[in-house]
Enzyme design. Structure first.
Site, PDB file in Angstrom:
ATOM      1  N   GLU A   1       0.822  -1.213   0.000  1.00 40.70           N
ATOM      2  CA  GLU A   1       0.000   0.000   0.000  1.00 40.70           C
ATOM      3  C   GLU A   1       0.855   1.262   0.000  1.00 40.70           C
ATOM      4  OE1 GLU A   1      -3.721  -0.460   2.512  1.00 40.70           O
ATOM      5  OE2 GLU A   1      -2.537  -2.127   3.273  1.00 40.70           O
TER       6      GLU A   1
ATOM      7  N   VAL B   1     -11.043 -16.658   1.963  1.00 41.56           N
ATOM      8  CA  VAL B   1      -9.729 -17.010   2.496  1.00 41.56           C
ATOM      9  C   VAL B   1      -8.870 -15.748   2.493  1.00 41.56           C
ATOM     10  CG1 VAL B   1      -7.680 -18.441   2.200  1.00 41.56           C
ATOM     11  CG2 VAL B   1      -9.942 -19.361   1.613  1.00 41.56           C
TER      12      VAL B   1
ATOM     13  N   SER C   1      -6.045  -3.903   2.601  1.00 42.67           N
ATOM     14  CA  SER C   1      -6.522  -3.570   1.253  1.00 42.67           C
ATOM     15  C   SER C   1      -6.850  -4.782   0.394  1.00 42.67           C
ATOM     16  CB  SER C   1      -5.495  -2.697   0.520  1.00 42.67           C
ATOM     17  OG  SER C   1      -5.525  -1.396   1.033  1.00 42.67           O
ATOM     18  N   SER C   2      -7.371  -5.826   1.009  1.00 44.76           N
ATOM     19  CA  SER C   2      -7.870  -7.001   0.286  1.00 44.76           C
ATOM     20  C   SER C   2      -6.783  -7.754  -0.468  1.00 44.76           C
ATOM     21  CB  SER C   2      -8.988  -6.595  -0.698  1.00 44.76           C
ATOM     22  OG  SER C   2     -10.001  -5.889  -0.032  1.00 44.76           O
TER      23      SER C   2
ATOM     24  N   GLY D   1     -19.124 -16.838   4.077  1.00 44.37           N
ATOM     25  CA  GLY D   1     -19.722 -15.771   3.276  1.00 44.37           C
ATOM     26  C   GLY D   1     -21.089 -15.401   3.808  1.00 44.37           C
TER      27      GLY D   1
ATOM     28  N   VAL E   1     -24.674 -12.828   2.723  1.00 42.42           N
ATOM     29  CA  VAL E   1     -25.344 -11.895   1.810  1.00 42.42           C
ATOM     30  C   VAL E   1     -25.769 -10.685   2.629  1.00 42.42           C
ATOM     31  CG1 VAL E   1     -27.254 -11.543   0.216  1.00 42.42           C
ATOM     32  CG2 VAL E   1     -26.127 -13.776   0.341  1.00 42.42           C
TER      33      VAL E   1
ATOM     34  N   ARG F   1     -25.314  -6.013   3.144  1.00 39.77           N
ATOM     35  CA  ARG F   1     -24.813  -4.711   2.727  1.00 39.77           C
ATOM     36  C   ARG F   1     -23.567  -4.383   3.544  1.00 39.77           C
ATOM     37  NH1 ARG F   1     -30.227  -1.062   3.076  1.00 39.77           N
ATOM     38  NH2 ARG F   1     -28.761   0.599   2.475  1.00 39.77           N
TER      39      ARG F   1
ATOM     40  N   SER G   1     -11.456   9.379   0.580  1.00 38.36           N
ATOM     41  CA  SER G   1     -11.527   8.137   1.356  1.00 38.36           C
ATOM     42  C   SER G   1     -12.733   8.146   2.281  1.00 38.36           C
ATOM     43  CB  SER G   1     -10.256   7.947   2.185  1.00 38.36           C
ATOM     44  OG  SER G   1      -9.125   7.814   1.355  1.00 38.36           O
TER      45      SER G   1
END
EC number: 6.3.2.4
Length: 367
Positions: A16, A195, A202-203, A234, A236, A238, A337
Site C-alpha cells: 500500500e 480465504v 486492502s484485500s 460468506g 449476503v 450490505r 476516502s
C-alpha cells in the site's frame, strides 16, 4: 508561539506504498490550510520500498508529484547499502534515521499495511518517547491481525461471521492433513467462503471460493503471503462503515455504505475509480445506524485503539442482523476516502479532522 513541527511519515514497505503517498499528500494540504498553517510546520519523511528513510528534498518532491522516488532497482548491493548523503537530501541506510527526526514535536504516521499500521512503527515512536497520531502498539497490532482482532471482538460479545484460524504449517507441512482441513472448513463454514492472509490490508491475497478446488488454491496462495490465515463464512449483506475519532471517550460518525458491482470488495474494486461508490449517510433505519455506532465504539475499545479507526460491518437487511467485519486503525486518508468523508458528513472538515488528530496525539502522550 512557535509552530509545532509535524513529522509526516509516509511510503513504507507494504503493498500500500502508493496509497500511503496519496494519504500523505492530502494531509499535507490540510496542514497547509489557512486554519492550520499558523499552527503547524510539516517535516516530511519518506520511507522507500526497501525500508530506507529519506528527509529533505525528495519527500517534498514525492508529495508534490504523488509518485514514489526511484528505488535504485538497478544499483548494485553496495550502492544500495551505502548511499551518499548530500546537504539537500539526506539519504540513509535502512538501519538509520535522518538527523531531522530530532526536530519533530509530533508524528503523523500514515503508513498503511505491514510495517506501518501493525504496531512496528508505533513501537519505534514509543521508544523515541514522542507523541504520534493513532493507536499504540497493542491497538495497532490487534487491528492488523484479523485473528487476534476477531478474538477480541468475540470476548467483547460483538456478533460476527463464523471463521476458522489456520497457520501456514497446517496448510503446507503435512499433505495428509490438508484434505481433512478442507473437509472441516466445508463442514463448518460452507461455500462461498473467504480465504484471507491475517496480516495484510486492502484485500491483498483475499479470495472468494465456491468449490474444493478453489479452496485448496486459495489456501495455498494465502499461505504465501502470511504465516497466519483466516477463513470466513460468506454472508449476503450490505457493507456499511462507521468512523471513530477520539481517545477516551471517543465519538462515532454517521454510517456510510459501500456499493459495487464486482463479486466482492477486492483490491481492484477498492482502488479503481468508478468501481465502487460511497453512500453517506447510508439509507438504513435510524435504529440500525445507532446500533452500528455503538458497536463501532465497542470495537474501538476492544482492541485498545486510539485517535482514529474505521469499523466495517455487514448489515443483513433480510433479518436486521448486524455483524462486525473488521477494524482499520489507520484507514485511507485521501480527501475521497471513506474515513474523512464520514466525518465531513458529520460536520468535521478535513483540515479540522487533521488538527483534531494531532491534538489527540498530544493529549494521549501527556497522559
Amino acid at each position: 508561539m512557535s509552530k509545532l513541527r509535524v513529522g509526516l511519515l509516509f511510503g513504507g514497505r507494504s503493498g500500500e506504498h502508493e496509497v500511503s503517498i496519496s494519504s500523505a499528500r492530502a494531509i499535507a494540504l490540510a496542514l497547509s490550510a489557512e486554519q492550520n498553517a499558523s499552527k503547524y510546520e510539516i517535516l516530511p519523511f519518506y520511507i522507500q520500498k526497501d525500508g530506507r528513510w529519506l528527509a529533505g528534498e525528495v519527500p517534498q518532491q514525492v508529495l508534490g508529484s504523488g509518485i514514489g522516488h526511484l528505488e535504485s532497482q538497478n544499483s548494485t548491493p553496495e550502492e544500495q547499502n551505502h548511499l551518499v548523503s548530500n546537504p539537500q537530501t539526506q539519504t540513509i541506510n535502512r538501519w538509520q534515521s535522518p538527523s531531522q527526526v530530532a526536530e519533530v514535536d509530533v508524528w503523523f504516521p500514515i503508513l498503511h499495511g505491514p510495517n506501518g499500521e501493525d504496531g512496528t512503527i508505533q513501537g519505534l515512536l514509543t521508544l523515541m518517547q514522542v507523541p504520534f497520531v493513532g493507536s499504540g502498539v497493542l491497538g495497532s497490532a490487534m487491528g492488523m491481525d484479523k485473528i487476534a482482532m476477531k478474538m477480541a471482538f468475540e470476548q467483547a460479545g460483538l456478533p460476527q461471521v463464523k471463521y476458522k484460524a489456520l497457520t501456514r504449517a497446517q496448510i503446507w507441512s503435512n499433505p495428509c492433513v490438508f484434505p481433512k482441513l478442507c473437509d472441516e472448513i466445508e463442514e463448518t463454514l460452507g461455500y462461498p467462503c473467504f480465504v484471507k492472509p491475517a496480516n495484510l490490508g486492502s484485500s491483498v491475497g483475499i479470495a472468494k471460493v465456491r468449490s474444493r478446488q478453489e479452496l485448496e488454491a486459495a489456501l495455498d496462495n494465502a499461505a504465501g503471503y502470511d504465516r497466519r490465515i483466516i477463513v470466513e463464512a460468506g454472508v449476503v449483506a450490505r457493507e456499511v462503515e462507521c468512523a471513530v475519532l477520539g481517545n477516551e471517550p471517543a465519538q462515532a460518525s454517521v454510517v456510510g455504505e459501500i456499493t459495487f458491482d464486482s463479486d466482492f470488495y477486492d483490491y481492484e474494486t477498492k482502488y479503481t475509480e468508478g468501481k465502487a461508490d460511497l453512500v453517506i449517510p447510508a439509507a438504513i433505519p435510524d435504529a440500525v445506524s445507532r446500533q452500528i455506532q455503538d458497536m463501532a465504539l465497542q470495537a474501538f475499545a476492544a482492541v485498545d485503539a486510539a485517535g482514529l479507526a474505521r469499523v466495517d460491518f455487514f448489515y443483513v437487511e433480510a433479518t436486521g442482523e448486524i455483524l462486525i467485519n473488521e477494524i482499520n486503525t489507520l484507514p485511507g486518508f485521501t480527501a475521497t476516502s471513506m474515513y474523512p468523508q464520514l466525518w465531513a458528513h458529520s460536520g468535521i472538515s478535513f483540515p479540522e479532522l487533521v488538527d483534531r488528530l494531532i491534538q489527540l496525539a498530544l493529549e494521549r502522550h501527556s497522559q
